[in-house]
Design a protein around this motif. Structure first.
Motif, PDB file in Angstrom:
ATOM      1  N   ARG A  97      -8.025   9.171  -5.866  1.00  0.00           N
ATOM      2  CA  ARG A  97      -7.679   9.528  -4.489  1.00  0.00           C
ATOM      3  C   ARG A  97      -8.914   9.865  -3.668  1.00  0.00           C
ATOM      4  O   ARG A  97      -9.770  10.632  -4.083  1.00  0.00           O
ATOM      5  CB  ARG A  97      -6.745  10.731  -4.490  1.00  0.00           C
ATOM      6  CG  ARG A  97      -6.301  11.133  -3.115  1.00  0.00           C
ATOM      7  CD  ARG A  97      -5.294  12.287  -3.185  1.00  0.00           C
ATOM      8  NE  ARG A  97      -4.792  12.605  -1.868  1.00  0.00           N
ATOM      9  CZ  ARG A  97      -5.415  13.404  -1.020  1.00  0.00           C
ATOM     10  NH1 ARG A  97      -6.560  13.960  -1.353  1.00  0.00           N
ATOM     11  NH2 ARG A  97      -4.891  13.650   0.171  1.00  0.00           N
ATOM     12  N   ARG A 104       0.855  -1.190   0.000  1.00  0.00           N
ATOM     13  CA  ARG A 104       0.000   0.000   0.000  1.00  0.00           C
ATOM     14  C   ARG A 104       0.888   1.237   0.000  1.00  0.00           C
ATOM     15  O   ARG A 104       1.951   1.251   0.606  1.00  0.00           O
ATOM     16  CB  ARG A 104      -0.896   0.020   1.226  1.00  0.00           C
ATOM     17  CG  ARG A 104      -1.915  -1.067   1.208  1.00  0.00           C
ATOM     18  CD  ARG A 104      -2.999  -0.833   2.259  1.00  0.00           C
ATOM     19  NE  ARG A 104      -3.933  -1.929   2.227  1.00  0.00           N
ATOM     20  CZ  ARG A 104      -4.876  -2.102   1.313  1.00  0.00           C
ATOM     21  NH1 ARG A 104      -5.012  -1.231   0.357  1.00  0.00           N
ATOM     22  NH2 ARG A 104      -5.681  -3.140   1.361  1.00  0.00           N
ATOM     23  N   HIS A 115      -3.222   0.608  -3.616  1.00  0.00           N
ATOM     24  CA  HIS A 115      -2.544  -0.676  -3.450  1.00  0.00           C
ATOM     25  C   HIS A 115      -1.968  -1.128  -4.784  1.00  0.00           C
ATOM     26  O   HIS A 115      -2.638  -1.040  -5.814  1.00  0.00           O
ATOM     27  CB  HIS A 115      -3.545  -1.715  -2.930  1.00  0.00           C
ATOM     28  CG  HIS A 115      -2.940  -3.033  -2.613  1.00  0.00           C
ATOM     29  ND1 HIS A 115      -2.990  -4.096  -3.475  1.00  0.00           N
ATOM     30  CD2 HIS A 115      -2.249  -3.461  -1.534  1.00  0.00           C
ATOM     31  CE1 HIS A 115      -2.367  -5.136  -2.929  1.00  0.00           C
ATOM     32  NE2 HIS A 115      -1.904  -4.768  -1.752  1.00  0.00           N
ATOM     33  N   GLY A 146      -7.247  10.353   3.010  1.00  0.00           N
ATOM     34  CA  GLY A 146      -7.070   9.407   4.111  1.00  0.00           C
ATOM     35  C   GLY A 146      -6.985   7.947   3.697  1.00  0.00           C
ATOM     36  O   GLY A 146      -6.808   7.081   4.538  1.00  0.00           O
ATOM     37  N   ARG A 147      -7.122   7.674   2.410  1.00  0.00           N
ATOM     38  CA  ARG A 147      -7.064   6.279   1.953  1.00  0.00           C
ATOM     39  C   ARG A 147      -5.894   6.092   0.994  1.00  0.00           C
ATOM     40  O   ARG A 147      -5.592   6.966   0.187  1.00  0.00           O
ATOM     41  CB  ARG A 147      -8.359   5.884   1.254  1.00  0.00           C
ATOM     42  CG  ARG A 147      -9.526   5.915   2.199  1.00  0.00           C
ATOM     43  CD  ARG A 147     -10.657   5.111   1.659  1.00  0.00           C
ATOM     44  NE  ARG A 147     -11.781   5.154   2.571  1.00  0.00           N
ATOM     45  CZ  ARG A 147     -13.010   4.912   2.204  1.00  0.00           C
ATOM     46  NH1 ARG A 147     -13.274   4.611   0.952  1.00  0.00           N
ATOM     47  NH2 ARG A 147     -13.978   4.953   3.079  1.00  0.00           N
ATOM     48  N   ASP A 148      -5.260   4.932   1.083  1.00  0.00           N
ATOM     49  CA  ASP A 148      -4.100   4.613   0.261  1.00  0.00           C
ATOM     50  C   ASP A 148      -4.524   3.923  -1.027  1.00  0.00           C
ATOM     51  O   ASP A 148      -5.676   3.517  -1.180  1.00  0.00           O
ATOM     52  CB  ASP A 148      -3.163   3.662   1.019  1.00  0.00           C
ATOM     53  CG  ASP A 148      -2.609   4.277   2.293  1.00  0.00           C
ATOM     54  OD1 ASP A 148      -2.558   5.513   2.381  1.00  0.00           O
ATOM     55  OD2 ASP A 148      -2.232   3.511   3.196  1.00  0.00           O
ATOM     56  N   ASP A 189      -7.579   1.550  -6.233  1.00  0.00           N
ATOM     57  CA  ASP A 189      -7.834   2.769  -5.474  1.00  0.00           C
ATOM     58  C   ASP A 189      -9.203   2.647  -4.815  1.00  0.00           C
ATOM     59  O   ASP A 189      -9.876   1.628  -4.970  1.00  0.00           O
ATOM     60  CB  ASP A 189      -7.719   4.019  -6.350  1.00  0.00           C
ATOM     61  CG  ASP A 189      -8.755   4.079  -7.459  1.00  0.00           C
ATOM     62  OD1 ASP A 189      -9.948   3.853  -7.186  1.00  0.00           O
ATOM     63  OD2 ASP A 189      -8.374   4.373  -8.604  1.00  0.00           O
ATOM     64  N   THR A 190      -9.609   3.649  -4.078  1.00  0.00           N
ATOM     65  CA  THR A 190     -10.850   3.551  -3.309  1.00  0.00           C
ATOM     66  C   THR A 190     -11.950   4.489  -3.788  1.00  0.00           C
ATOM     67  O   THR A 190     -12.966   4.637  -3.119  1.00  0.00           O
ATOM     68  CB  THR A 190     -10.569   3.820  -1.810  1.00  0.00           C
ATOM     69  OG1 THR A 190      -9.923   5.082  -1.689  1.00  0.00           O
ATOM     70  CG2 THR A 190      -9.694   2.732  -1.214  1.00  0.00           C
ATOM     71  N   ARG A 191     -11.777   5.095  -4.946  1.00  0.00           N
ATOM     72  CA  ARG A 191     -12.810   5.991  -5.477  1.00  0.00           C
ATOM     73  C   ARG A 191     -13.826   5.179  -6.266  1.00  0.00           C
ATOM     74  O   ARG A 191     -13.483   4.455  -7.197  1.00  0.00           O
ATOM     75  CB  ARG A 191     -12.207   7.065  -6.364  1.00  0.00           C
ATOM     76  CG  ARG A 191     -13.229   7.824  -7.126  1.00  0.00           C
ATOM     77  CD  ARG A 191     -13.256   9.288  -7.088  1.00  0.00           C
ATOM     78  NE  ARG A 191     -12.285   9.971  -6.289  1.00  0.00           N
ATOM     79  CZ  ARG A 191     -12.600  11.027  -5.568  1.00  0.00           C
ATOM     80  NH1 ARG A 191     -13.835  11.465  -5.525  1.00  0.00           N
ATOM     81  NH2 ARG A 191     -11.679  11.669  -4.898  1.00  0.00           N
ATOM     82  N   THR A 238       0.777   5.782   0.028  1.00  0.00           N
ATOM     83  CA  THR A 238      -0.031   6.976   0.242  1.00  0.00           C
ATOM     84  C   THR A 238      -0.466   7.512  -1.116  1.00  0.00           C
ATOM     85  O   THR A 238       0.296   7.455  -2.084  1.00  0.00           O
ATOM     86  CB  THR A 238       0.754   8.069   0.994  1.00  0.00           C
ATOM     87  OG1 THR A 238       1.912   8.409   0.235  1.00  0.00           O
ATOM     88  CG2 THR A 238       1.137   7.615   2.388  1.00  0.00           C
ATOM     89  N   ALA A 287     -15.230  -4.028  -1.613  1.00  0.00           N
ATOM     90  CA  ALA A 287     -14.740  -2.733  -1.119  1.00  0.00           C
ATOM     91  C   ALA A 287     -15.032  -1.664  -2.164  1.00  0.00           C
ATOM     92  O   ALA A 287     -15.194  -1.970  -3.340  1.00  0.00           O
ATOM     93  CB  ALA A 287     -13.239  -2.814  -0.859  1.00  0.00           C
TER      94      ALA A 287
END
Length: 158
Positions: free
Chosen positions: A66, A16, A73, A69-71, A95-97, A18, A142
């Motif tokens: 982006r 992971r 991977h 606060g989330r990375d 990513d988390t978007r 930043t 996720a």
């Protein structure tokens, strides 16, 4: 992979980072270093190509995927099949978007080129040209997405 044989993972690296330009730069450098350790020297076709793909995908994860606060991977694997024809290096950047892709907006095999005056928009086009195969899929269980690119270890016939 085009072969019906099951691909075995020979090497794997996952980490992971930043969701910052510094994180993307570190990810790119570690991909190149890991490939060198696995027997693909820095100046080889495999290392140079996968490092460029990693640079594009990690930059996209930072710029477009982006979430504060989330990375993001990165997972890098070298695979092989019993016959050897299916050997490949695979990179996955998650990513988390949420959002793209969705069933309403499928990912094109080769993205449309940006206009000559646009400052960005060429990254996935480069990935589509450099990689033998690539895809974007929602992350399982996720929020976000995973962009996957594969480079065959067989000599290219282009």
């Amino acid at each position: 992979m085009g072969s019906e044989e099951t691909a075995l993972t020979v090497h794997e690296f996952a980490m992971r980072f930043t969701a910052t330009p510094r994180g993307a730069r570190l990810a790119r450098r570690l991909v190149s270093q890991r490939l060198d350790v696995w027997g693909h020297p820095y100046d080889s076709r495999v290392n140079e190509t996968m490092t460029q793909i990693a640079a594009e995908l990690t930059a996209n994860a930072v710029r477009h995927g982006r979430v504060p606060g989330r990375d993001f991977h990165v997972r890098l694997r070298e695979t092989a099949t019993g016959g050897g024809d299916g050997a490949a290096v695979v990179i996955e950047v998650s990513d988390t978007r949420d959002g793209w892709p969705s069933p309403a907006t499928p990912v094109p095999s080769v993205p449309e080129p940006p206009s000559p005056t646009q400052e960005s928009g060429r990254g996935l086009r480069l990935v589509s040209v450099l990689a033998d195969d690539w895809s974007v899929v929602p992350r399982a269980g996720a929020p976000g997405k995973t962009v996957r690119a594969e480079l065959s270890l067989r000599a290219r016939r282009r």
